[in-house]
Write a protein that holds these residues in place. Structure first.
Motif, PDB file in Angstrom:
ATOM      1  N   VAL A  35      17.460 119.536  99.903  1.00 11.33           N
ATOM      2  CA  VAL A  35      17.459 119.485 101.580  1.00 11.33           C
ATOM      3  C   VAL A  35      15.707 119.475 102.115  1.00 11.33           C
ATOM      4  CG1 VAL A  35      19.250 120.801 102.619  1.00 11.33           C
ATOM      5  CG2 VAL A  35      17.065 122.290 102.375  1.00 11.33           C
ATOM      6  N   THR A  36      15.860 118.753 103.383  1.00 10.43           N
ATOM      7  CA  THR A  36      14.523 118.276 103.696  1.00 10.43           C
ATOM      8  C   THR A  36      13.446 119.779 104.236  1.00 10.43           C
ATOM      9  OG1 THR A  36      14.423 116.027 104.844  1.00 10.43           O
ATOM     10  CG2 THR A  36      12.847 118.192 105.675  1.00 10.43           C
ATOM     11  N   ARG A  37      12.031 120.306 103.039  1.00  8.47           N
ATOM     12  CA  ARG A  37      11.881 120.843 103.213  1.00  8.47           C
ATOM     13  C   ARG A  37       9.729 121.398 103.610  1.00  8.47           C
ATOM     14  NH1 ARG A  37      15.272 124.292 103.621  1.00  8.47           N
ATOM     15  NH2 ARG A  37      15.652 126.323 102.781  1.00  8.47           N
ATOM     16  N   ARG A  38       9.647 119.158 104.597  1.00 11.05           N
ATOM     17  CA  ARG A  38       8.636 119.282 104.304  1.00 11.05           C
ATOM     18  C   ARG A  38       7.189 119.174 104.112  1.00 11.05           C
ATOM     19  NH1 ARG A  38       9.364 117.561 109.613  1.00 11.05           N
ATOM     20  NH2 ARG A  38      11.197 117.947 110.684  1.00 11.05           N
ATOM     21  N   THR A  39       6.983 120.490 104.057  1.00 13.88           N
ATOM     22  CA  THR A  39       5.778 120.554 102.781  1.00 13.88           C
ATOM     23  C   THR A  39       5.859 121.119 100.735  1.00 13.88           C
ATOM     24  OG1 THR A  39       5.830 123.357 102.835  1.00 13.88           O
ATOM     25  CG2 THR A  39       4.689 121.734 104.794  1.00 13.88           C
ATOM     26  N   LYS A  40       7.491 120.330 100.872  1.00  6.62           N
ATOM     27  CA  LYS A  40       7.292 120.456  99.097  1.00  6.62           C
ATOM     28  C   LYS A  40       8.472 120.295  98.731  1.00  6.62           C
ATOM     29  CE  LYS A  40       8.118 125.498 100.213  1.00  6.62           C
ATOM     30  NZ  LYS A  40       8.731 127.496 100.045  1.00  6.62           N
ATOM     31  N   ILE A  41       9.205 120.693  97.935  1.00  4.80           N
ATOM     32  CA  ILE A  41      10.496 119.937  97.552  1.00  4.80           C
ATOM     33  C   ILE A  41      11.284 120.996  96.249  1.00  4.80           C
ATOM     34  CG2 ILE A  41      11.390 118.436  95.817  1.00  4.80           C
ATOM     35  CD1 ILE A  41      10.187 116.590  96.191  1.00  4.80           C
ATOM     36  N   LYS A  98      14.006 126.809  93.031  1.00  2.86           N
ATOM     37  CA  LYS A  98      12.748 126.843  92.519  1.00  2.86           C
ATOM     38  C   LYS A  98      11.740 125.941  93.704  1.00  2.86           C
ATOM     39  CE  LYS A  98      10.925 126.139  88.649  1.00  2.86           C
ATOM     40  NZ  LYS A  98      10.869 125.582  87.577  1.00  2.86           N
ATOM     41  N   THR A  99      11.034 125.980  93.148  1.00  2.00           N
ATOM     42  CA  THR A  99       9.586 124.966  93.755  1.00  2.00           C
ATOM     43  C   THR A  99       9.513 124.180  92.855  1.00  2.00           C
ATOM     44  OG1 THR A  99       9.550 126.197  96.239  1.00  2.00           O
ATOM     45  CG2 THR A  99       8.046 124.277  95.275  1.00  2.00           C
ATOM     46  N   ILE A 100      10.502 122.943  93.112  1.00  2.00           N
ATOM     47  CA  ILE A 100       9.103 122.397  91.784  1.00  2.00           C
ATOM     48  C   ILE A 100       8.269 121.161  92.355  1.00  2.00           C
ATOM     49  CG2 ILE A 100      11.528 122.085  91.251  1.00  2.00           C
ATOM     50  CD1 ILE A 100      11.807 119.309  92.077  1.00  2.00           C
ATOM     51  N   TRP A 101       7.903 121.097  93.827  1.00  2.00           N
ATOM     52  CA  TRP A 101       6.940 119.906  93.938  1.00  2.00           C
ATOM     53  C   TRP A 101       5.498 120.805  94.767  1.00  2.00           C
ATOM     54  CZ3 TRP A 101       5.455 116.481  97.668  1.00  2.00           C
ATOM     55  CH2 TRP A 101       4.437 115.817  97.318  1.00  2.00           C
ATOM     56  N   THR A 102       4.682 120.870  95.281  1.00  2.00           N
ATOM     57  CA  THR A 102       3.952 121.109  96.696  1.00  2.00           C
ATOM     58  C   THR A 102       3.179 119.796  97.083  1.00  2.00           C
ATOM     59  OG1 THR A 102       3.817 123.874  96.191  1.00  2.00           O
ATOM     60  CG2 THR A 102       2.628 122.636  97.846  1.00  2.00           C
ATOM     61  N   ALA A 103       3.042 120.022  98.374  1.00  2.00           N
ATOM     62  CA  ALA A 103       2.454 117.969  98.877  1.00  2.00           C
ATOM     63  C   ALA A 103       0.997 118.893  98.468  1.00  2.00           C
ATOM     64  CB  ALA A 103       2.737 118.051 100.034  1.00  2.00           C
ATOM     65  N   ILE A 151      -1.790 109.851 100.471  1.00  2.00           N
ATOM     66  CA  ILE A 151      -0.598 109.668 101.497  1.00  2.00           C
ATOM     67  C   ILE A 151       0.514 109.883 100.832  1.00  2.00           C
ATOM     68  CG2 ILE A 151      -1.954 107.045 100.257  1.00  2.00           C
ATOM     69  CD1 ILE A 151      -0.425 106.676  97.946  1.00  2.00           C
ATOM     70  N   ASN A 152       1.093 111.190  99.838  1.00  2.00           N
ATOM     71  CA  ASN A 152       1.911 112.386 100.253  1.00  2.00           C
ATOM     72  C   ASN A 152       1.226 113.261 100.576  1.00  2.00           C
ATOM     73  OD1 ASN A 152       0.553 112.935  97.958  1.00  2.00           O
ATOM     74  ND2 ASN A 152       2.411 112.485  96.231  1.00  2.00           N
ATOM     75  N   CYS A 153       0.948 113.759 101.288  1.00  2.00           N
ATOM     76  CA  CYS A 153       0.327 115.004 101.911  1.00  2.00           C
ATOM     77  C   CYS A 153       1.218 115.609 102.664  1.00  2.00           C
ATOM     78  CB  CYS A 153      -1.125 114.845 102.375  1.00  2.00           C
ATOM     79  SG  CYS A 153      -1.264 114.249 103.541  1.00  2.00           S
ATOM     80  N   TYR A 174      13.355 111.004  94.242  1.00  2.00           N
ATOM     81  CA  TYR A 174      13.015 110.185  95.063  1.00  2.00           C
ATOM     82  C   TYR A 174      12.627 111.346  96.649  1.00  2.00           C
ATOM     83  CZ  TYR A 174      14.912 106.964  91.842  1.00  2.00           C
ATOM     84  OH  TYR A 174      14.415 106.372  90.572  1.00  2.00           O
ATOM     85  N   PHE A 175      11.890 111.059  96.729  1.00  2.00           N
ATOM     86  CA  PHE A 175      11.372 111.135  98.404  1.00  2.00           C
ATOM     87  C   PHE A 175      10.943 110.801  99.043  1.00  2.00           C
ATOM     88  CE2 PHE A 175       7.819 113.272  95.693  1.00  2.00           C
ATOM     89  CZ  PHE A 175       7.488 113.328  96.551  1.00  2.00           C
ATOM     90  N   THR A 176      10.325 111.417 100.374  1.00  2.00           N
ATOM     91  CA  THR A 176      10.331 110.537 100.890  1.00  2.00           C
ATOM     92  C   THR A 176       8.757 111.280 101.843  1.00  2.00           C
ATOM     93  OG1 THR A 176      11.585 109.507 102.795  1.00  2.00           O
ATOM     94  CG2 THR A 176      10.276 109.252 103.861  1.00  2.00           C
ATOM     95  N   ALA A 177       7.406 110.674 102.375  1.00  2.00           N
ATOM     96  CA  ALA A 177       6.490 111.570 102.708  1.00  2.00           C
ATOM     97  C   ALA A 177       5.793 109.993 103.137  1.00  2.00           C
ATOM     98  CB  ALA A 177       5.756 112.074 101.381  1.00  2.00           C
TER      99      ALA A 177
END
Length: 315
Positions: free
Chosen positions: A30-36, A53-58, A63-65, A83-86
């Protein structure tokens, strides 16, 4: 007594849900805004209580912060992609891009590597992919300097999971009143459903904070050229919309999956439990759907949160 569950599966913080079934495991985002974040579960009704678990943090800047939205996990040729939007946190819709992560191992234990952003013609969001007749396609909601609407759906063939080839084609733009509610005319959140010798492109229409956020549908026959917009017929009415009686508003931004035993089809979506509740109150829900005599999906009416629902078959 039959096992049951009740919606929502994830209350608040449950926007833009996505689920991918791989053998006997469900992966959920789901959307988490600052992380995936990534969840996994052996049951569909219990995905929000599964391991996660968190797999990626902005990053702090770039450009994707910021505004990390609508992550989707897909498996392409035995390799995992998200695939995610940022965007950059400053430029609004005009700096939104769809970014890609790759994992050549296990989604939970393997390393996720950044592959950059998809080379779309327009700034945009809600990128998704699907395979048809040995070709992979990318669809997203593109923004531009459009005088009459905010976003429209574009499709392109893929050279690889993060690169498009050939021209982008406009498939759908907001045309009907039900696609223009909440202050903007929007087509977004596309997802492909393939069945009965047909392809169904389900998308979200109007603004996500509007009570009238809903699902529209494009339909194409299997044998037609998917890059020809004339191959797709657009429904003139929503195929899934609010139910004031059931106190379910703004249902949309969905995905599809099947029950553990593969005998049932389920839709996962977000909705709001009160009129004018606002986007911050979106919650994740699931319900079973059926098929009409003409082979098209019948999503029914959004189920009220207090109604017990039989768990998916095989749980």
């Amino acid at each position: 007594m039959e096992n049951t569950f009740q919606n929502p599966l994830l209350d608040h913080l449950g926007a833009d849900p996505w689920v991918w079934k791989d053998k006997d495991v469900y992966y959920f985002m789901v959307t988490r805004r600052t992380k995936i974040e990534l969840w996994k579960s052996t049951t569909l009704s219990g995905i929000a209580q599964g391991d996660h678990k968190t797999i990626w943090t902005a990053p702090e800047k770039g450009i994707n912060c910021a505004n990390i939205w609508a992550p989707e996990i897909h498996k392409i040729n035995d390799v995992w992609y998200v695939y995610f939007t940022a965007n950059d946190g400053e430029g609004g819709d005009q700096t939104r891009k769809v970014f890609v992560l790759e994992n050549t191992s296990d989604p939970f234990t393997g390393e996720w590597r950044e592959k950059g952003f998809v080379n779309t013609d327009h700034p945009g969001l809600d990128g998704t992919v699907f395979e048809h007749q040995h070709k992979w396609y990318f669809i997203y909601a593109g923004y531009g300097n459009f005088p009459d609407y905010g976003s429209a759906l574009y499709i392109s063939e893929m050279e690889n999971p993060w690169t498009l080839k050939g021209a982008e084609v406009l498939l759908s733009k907001p045309e009907f009143d039900w696609e223009k509610q909440g202050g903007m005319a929007i087509n977004e959140g596309p997802v492909l459903l393939k069945r009965n010798n047909q392809l169904f492109m389900i998308y979200s229409a109007s603004t996500t904070w509007s009570d009238d956020y809903c699902l529209g549908m494009l339909t194409a026959s299997m044998e037609l050229d998917l890059l020809n917009p004339h191959s797709w017929a657009k429904s003139d009415q929503p195929v899934f919309k609010k139910s004031e009686e059931n106190q379910v508003f703004a249902p949309g931004h969905n995905g599809f999956t099947q029950s553990p035993d593969g005998t049932e089809d389920w839709i996962i979506y977000h909705a709001i439990s009160e009129s004018d509740g606002g986007a911050q109150k979106r919650s994740t829900r699931i319900q079973k759907f059926t098929w009409n005599a003409d082979g098209s999906p019948n999503f029914g009416i959004p189920v009220a949160t207090e109604i017990p629902i039989a768990v998916p078959s095989g749980e």
